[in-house]
Design an enzyme around this catalytic site. Structure first.
Site, PDB file in Angstrom:
ATOM      1  N   SER A 144      91.030  28.305  30.542  1.00 55.75           N
ATOM      2  CA  SER A 144      89.893  27.552  31.045  1.00 55.75           C
ATOM      3  C   SER A 144      89.105  28.325  32.104  1.00 55.75           C
ATOM      4  O   SER A 144      88.550  29.377  31.833  1.00 55.75           O
ATOM      5  CB  SER A 144      90.382  26.204  31.580  1.00 55.75           C
ATOM      6  OG  SER A 144      89.307  25.339  31.864  1.00 55.75           O
TER       7      SER A 144
ATOM      8  N   ASP B 190      86.084  28.304  28.886  1.00 56.92           N
ATOM      9  CA  ASP B 190      86.380  27.801  27.544  1.00 56.92           C
ATOM     10  C   ASP B 190      85.395  26.727  27.092  1.00 56.92           C
ATOM     11  O   ASP B 190      85.555  26.143  26.026  1.00 56.92           O
ATOM     12  CB  ASP B 190      87.819  27.297  27.447  1.00 56.92           C
ATOM     13  CG  ASP B 190      88.043  25.981  28.158  1.00 56.92           C
ATOM     14  OD1 ASP B 190      87.361  25.716  29.168  1.00 56.92           O
ATOM     15  OD2 ASP B 190      88.902  25.198  27.695  1.00 56.92           O
TER      16      ASP B 190
ATOM     17  N   ASP C 125      82.142  26.696  31.865  1.00 56.50           N
ATOM     18  CA  ASP C 125      83.303  27.471  32.305  1.00 56.50           C
ATOM     19  C   ASP C 125      83.793  28.317  31.139  1.00 56.50           C
ATOM     20  O   ASP C 125      83.194  28.324  30.060  1.00 56.50           O
ATOM     21  CB  ASP C 125      84.403  26.560  32.868  1.00 56.50           C
ATOM     22  CG  ASP C 125      85.054  25.695  31.803  1.00 56.50           C
ATOM     23  OD1 ASP C 125      84.420  25.458  30.751  1.00 56.50           O
ATOM     24  OD2 ASP C 125      86.197  25.240  32.013  1.00 56.50           O
TER      25      ASP C 125
ATOM     26  N   ASP D   8      84.521  23.656  28.193  1.00 55.61           N
ATOM     27  CA  ASP D   8      84.683  22.201  28.235  1.00 55.61           C
ATOM     28  C   ASP D   8      84.156  21.592  29.535  1.00 55.61           C
ATOM     29  O   ASP D   8      84.176  20.378  29.712  1.00 55.61           O
ATOM     30  CB  ASP D   8      86.136  21.778  27.993  1.00 55.61           C
ATOM     31  CG  ASP D   8      87.120  22.335  29.010  1.00 55.61           C
ATOM     32  OD1 ASP D   8      86.680  23.007  29.974  1.00 55.61           O
ATOM     33  OD2 ASP D   8      88.333  22.109  28.842  1.00 55.61           O
TER      34      ASP D   8
END
Length: 448
Positions: A101, A242, A240, A244
């Site tokens: 993430s 990833d 960010d 999400d």
């Protein structure tokens, strides 16, 4: 339910340590395959963000799943919500995301999605952990799983994102800066917004495996703010690593956080005539959001910090909108998980429909000053129940007189107590937070 490997959002750690070694990830892939193969003969989807270790862990998962006799569909770099979407639409038995993430490149992790594109149920995670403890046995050669790359994954997800806003929505005439955090949205987000008519200026879109989240993206929105001002853009959007989470910036360089974005999405639904009952936030959501949502005639519920808890509350109540201040927002009427691109599109479509700027659309929500102080815990102790700390909290709450909040909570990832105070006066809020933090520090020192 206590689990040995799975946290609230999969498994995460330093590359080469603990469960983030090639051997451990291969064994985990095998365990996932064994558990899922017993329930379905459908393939497992694997996607990743742009960090360099993704190559290694992709290969390890592929080997483990193949050894368990499970076929694999490889997506390559893809936002986490895109992997959830493709898991569902490709009719896979599960999806695996290789990502840490918003963490730096030297961390990595694994997230898992069910066949429906939602987080794995607790009982399945428990089964996988139990299987992981068993000796690894490879199926007969004739039954080994086969791997196949999904060549049109990017295009499928781009179309899915665009389909979450009205068919006539166009962003023509809007100059938009997109900060992709050198992460998984780098080849997706610019195409989505350009195809909808926006003039796109992309930054943070040149990943090299090591620069993901480095002084960019939604966790460093100051970089986006500077780019918006430099390019005289109408809006800035940052994701960010990833994809999400999302943060936004207005034309004046002011940062718009997850609470404000959630408010705008709520307003967009009301504008479209959607009947809403309530919105879900967390203990860290700004009180200004709660008051603004209630002023719209809706209920507001708070959960523990974490998108898992937001999702559980939404499902329990049958509501569709919720999220965190960090920008992890869930629109269950559009998708199954937090999605930065989809969340931003909801706001952009609302602005395009109403002709408003971000500043104008935010009228109706005033964020309360909020001060967060982290108090280190050098010894294993819980000072929150100490008389001195309780007295300090009670004193502050009395002075706030219902026009603010006090929250103490232990960090889930570091040896810290987080002290948060909200209120109407910024100086007073800072002083109150310091007062409680000092009481916590003194109790910790006494315990030591």
């Amino acid at each position: 339910m206590s689990r040995k490997y799975f946290g609230t959002d999969g498994i995460r750690g330093r590359v080469g340590k603990g469960h983030m070694t090639p051997e451990a990830v291969m064994k985990l892939g095998w365990a996932v395959g064994r558990v899922l193969a017993a329930k379905s003969n459908r393939p497992v989807v694997i996607g990743k963000d742009t960090r360099i270790s993704g190559y290694m862990f992709e290969a390890a998962l592929e080997a483990g799943l193949s050894a368990a006799g499970v076929d694999i569909r490889i997506l390559g770099p893809m936002p986490t919500p895109g992997i959830a979407y493709l898991t569902r639409t490709l009719r896979a038995s599960a999806g695996i995301v290789i990502s840490a993430s918003h963490n730096p490149y030297y961390d990595n992790g694994l997230k898992f999605f069910s066949a429906m594109g939602t987080k794995l149920p607790d009982d399945i995670e428990t089964e996988i952990e139990a299987m992981y403890e068993s000796p690894m046995v490879t199926v007969d050669s004739a039954k080994l799983g086969k791997a196949e790359r999904v060549t049109d994954a990017q295009g499928r997800y781009i179309e899915a994102c665009k389909a979450t806003i009205p068919i006539g929505s166009k962003f023509n005439g809007l100059r938009v800066v997109l900060d992709c955090a050198h992460g998984a949205t780098y080849h997706i987000a610019p195409n989505v917004f350009a195809e909808l008519g926006a003039e796109v200026i992309a930054v943070g879109n040149k990943p090299n495996g090591l620069n993901i989240n480095e002084e960019c993206g939604s966790t460093h929105p100051g970089t986006l703010a500077a780019a918006v001002l430099q390019n005289r853009a109408d809006v800035g959007i940052a994701f960010d690593g990833d994809g999400d989470r999302v943060a936004m910036v207005d034309s004046k360089g002011q940062i718009i956080d997850g609470d404000e974005i959630l408010y705008l999405i709520t307003k967009s639904r009301i504008h479209a005539g959607v009947a809403l009952k309530g919105v879900v936030g967390t203990l860290m959501s700004n009180m200004g959001l709660e008051l603004a949502v209630r002023n719209l005639g809706l209920q507001f519920e708070r959960t523990a910090v974490g998108d898992r808890y937001v999702l559980e509350c939404l499902q329990e109540k049958g509501w569709t909108l919720g999220g965190e201040s960090s920008g992890h927002l869930i629109c269950l009427d559009r998708t199954t998980t937090g999605d930065g691109i989809v969340s931003a599109l909801q706001v952009m479509a609302y602005l395009a429909e109403t002709g408003q700027t971000l500043n104008q659309a935010l009228i109706g929500m005033v964020k309360m000053p909020q001060q967060l102080v982290n108090v280190p815990l050098p010894v294993k102790t819980n000072p929150m129940n100490e008389p001195k700390v309780k007295a300090a909290v009670a004193d502050v709450e009395k002075q706030l007189n219902g026009r603010g909040r006090v929250l103490l909570r232990p960090s889930g990832t570091e040896p810290l107590i987080r002290v948060m105070v909200e209120g109407e006066d910024e100086k007073q809020v800072c002083a109150f937070a310091r007062q409680i933090a000092d009481a916590v520090s003194e109790s910790v020192a006494h315990a030591g």
